[in-house]
Scaffold this active site. Structure first.
Site, mmCIF file in Angstrom:
data_model
loop_
_atom_site.group_PDB
_atom_site.id
_atom_site.type_symbol
_atom_site.label_atom_id
_atom_site.label_comp_id
_atom_site.label_asym_id
_atom_site.label_seq_id
_atom_site.Cartn_x
_atom_site.Cartn_y
_atom_site.Cartn_z
ATOM 1 N N GLU A 44 0.830 -1.210 0.000
ATOM 2 C CA GLU A 44 0.000 0.000 0.000
ATOM 3 C C GLU A 44 0.862 1.256 0.000
ATOM 4 O O GLU A 44 0.545 2.238 -0.662
ATOM 5 C CB GLU A 44 -0.926 0.011 1.219
ATOM 6 N N CYS A 199 -13.469 1.088 -14.280
ATOM 7 C CA CYS A 199 -13.773 2.500 -14.021
ATOM 8 C C CYS A 199 -12.481 3.298 -14.082
ATOM 9 O O CYS A 199 -12.079 3.947 -13.115
ATOM 10 C CB CYS A 199 -14.452 2.643 -12.665
ATOM 11 N N CYS A 206 -18.016 1.209 -19.204
ATOM 12 C CA CYS A 206 -19.308 1.169 -18.521
ATOM 13 C C CYS A 206 -20.151 -0.023 -18.987
ATOM 14 O O CYS A 206 -21.015 -0.501 -18.242
ATOM 15 C CB CYS A 206 -20.061 2.476 -18.747
ATOM 16 N N CYS A 209 -19.609 -2.695 -16.537
ATOM 17 C CA CYS A 209 -19.568 -2.316 -15.117
ATOM 18 C C CYS A 209 -20.837 -2.768 -14.390
ATOM 19 O O CYS A 209 -21.952 -2.489 -14.843
ATOM 20 C CB CYS A 209 -19.411 -0.803 -14.985
ATOM 21 N N CYS A 215 -25.403 4.344 -11.919
ATOM 22 C CA CYS A 215 -24.290 5.304 -11.839
ATOM 23 C C CYS A 215 -24.734 6.645 -12.427
ATOM 24 O O CYS A 215 -25.074 6.743 -13.600
ATOM 25 C CB CYS A 215 -23.092 4.754 -12.604
#
Length: 352
Positions: A44, A199, A206, A209, A215
């Site tokens: 991370e 995304c 899309c 998605c 959305c």
DNA sequence: AATCCGGGGGT
DNA sequence: ACCCCAGGATT
């Protein structure tokens, strides 16, 4: 202000994300194998402001050299910065090292298990703490990295640049609202995968998605307008002259920079604000000095300014004694020192 | 609340 | 050339 989703909307959202993850989520990233707090934390930290493809080889080298927080805590800082050379944002490496020492000395090598306690450690903020809790412990915690910001900003058509406090606060509220009590690890990984593979910043897919049906940005026909970009300002240019002092045995003089600030703790060539200042330093040097060779200047661009580097190569007949922070370094040898990218580049040229 | 901190990859 | 990326610390 974005309104908070209802309980039903939250359940739909979570189900869509997790169902998609079960079919299309990523499972082969190096840090997904053996997901310990240590490995999640290192990955991370490396992934802050740095893309996955760039991080992978660095993560492999780093975890091979430092398999656990104990080896990292025991290492000299120069070793840590050395393995960070070329990654950028070197404060991340210094904080990582400090944090490792704290985890070992205060917690006997075991990371704290709450977001609050984790976020008190150097280099660990709210998002990284949430990632460690959800990914390594599979316990509820929200993250808000670039991927999640993008997914949520589009799904709710959140206006404003996420760097603004008000926008960040809205996005955090949404991230917390959608964070599930079960399958915490899968959900966090799913949101990152969604942002990274569908995304995306440009040309979002899309059509595939799982969230497209509800959305708002998709329905507005402009997913790419979210999140709003950072307001840009033009970058100033700063010239600098770097002294490449080289001995007959090829060694070069490097100077350790102060521990904080730009390139903190890294070794760089002696730098001057003007060619005249550099020449004046040459006159003070003991021993015979060759005529300076002025190399073609090149540009190194930071987030906030352009650095125009003028390398000046000078051969020296014999080494003089140097201060504690200075070192004569063999450019061909990959010594255990932290180097900025332009320094590494010039050292490579000096071996030819 | 705004600013600072690197480097690389995509377009 | 310009975009911005698995953020956090500092002021």
């Amino acid at each position: 202000m974005t309104e908070q989703p209802t309980a039903t909307q939250i359940q739909q959202f979570q189900r869509a994300v997790l169902d998609w993850y079960d079919r299309h989520g990523r499972t082969n990233l190096p840090w997904q194998q053996e997901q310990t707090p240590y490995r999640v934390w290192v990955s991370e930290t490396m992934l802050q402001q740095t893309q996955v493809a760039t991080v992978i080889p660095y993560f492999q080298r780093f975890t091979t050299r430092f398999p656990t927080v104990h080896e990292l805590a025991a290492a000299p800082e120069d070793d840590v910065l050395h393995l960070w050379t070329g990654l950028g944002y070197y404060a991340r490496a210094r904080n990582l090292h400090r944090c490792a020492r704290e985890v070992v000395s205060r917690f006997d090598g075991s990371f704290p298990t709450t977001v609050e306690a984790l976020a008190e450690l150097p280099g660990i903020g709210r998002s990284t703490a949430g990632a460690i809790v959800s990914l390594a412990q599979d316990r509820p915690a929200a993250i808000l990295d670039g991927n999640v910001k993008r997914v949520l900003a589009r799904y709710h058509a959140v206006s404003g640049w996420p760097g603004r406090t008000a926008t960040a606060r809205e996005l955090w509220a949404l991230a917390e609202a959608y964070s599930p009590a079960q399958r915490c690890r899968d959900y966090t990984q799913a949101m990152m995968d969604l942002g990274a593979t569908l995304c995306t910043r440009r040309n979002p897919d899309c059509g595939h998605c799982p969230l497209a049906a509800d959305c708002r940005a998709h329905h507005l026909g402009a997913p790419e307008r979210y999140p709003e970009p950072k307001p840009k300002k033009q970058k100033p240019e700063k010239p600098t002259w770097w002294l490449l002092l080289q001995l007959p045995d090829q060694r070069c003089l490097l100077h350790r920079r102060p521990p904080s600030g730009l390139w903190g703790g890294l070794y760089c060539f002696p730098e001057f604000d003007s060619a005249e200042a550099l020449q004046q330093r040459l006159q003070e040097l003991p021993g015979a000095v060759s005529a300076p060779d002025y190399w073609l200047p090149f540009r190194h661009t930071f987030t906030h300014f352009h650095l125009d580097i003028h390398p000046v190569h000078v051969r020296l007949s014999s080494p003089h004694s140097v201060q504690e922070r200075d070192r004569w370094v063999q450019p061909a040898l990959d010594e255990a020192l932290g180097l900025a990218a332009p320094t590494r580049l010039l050292l490579d040229k000096l071996t030819l």
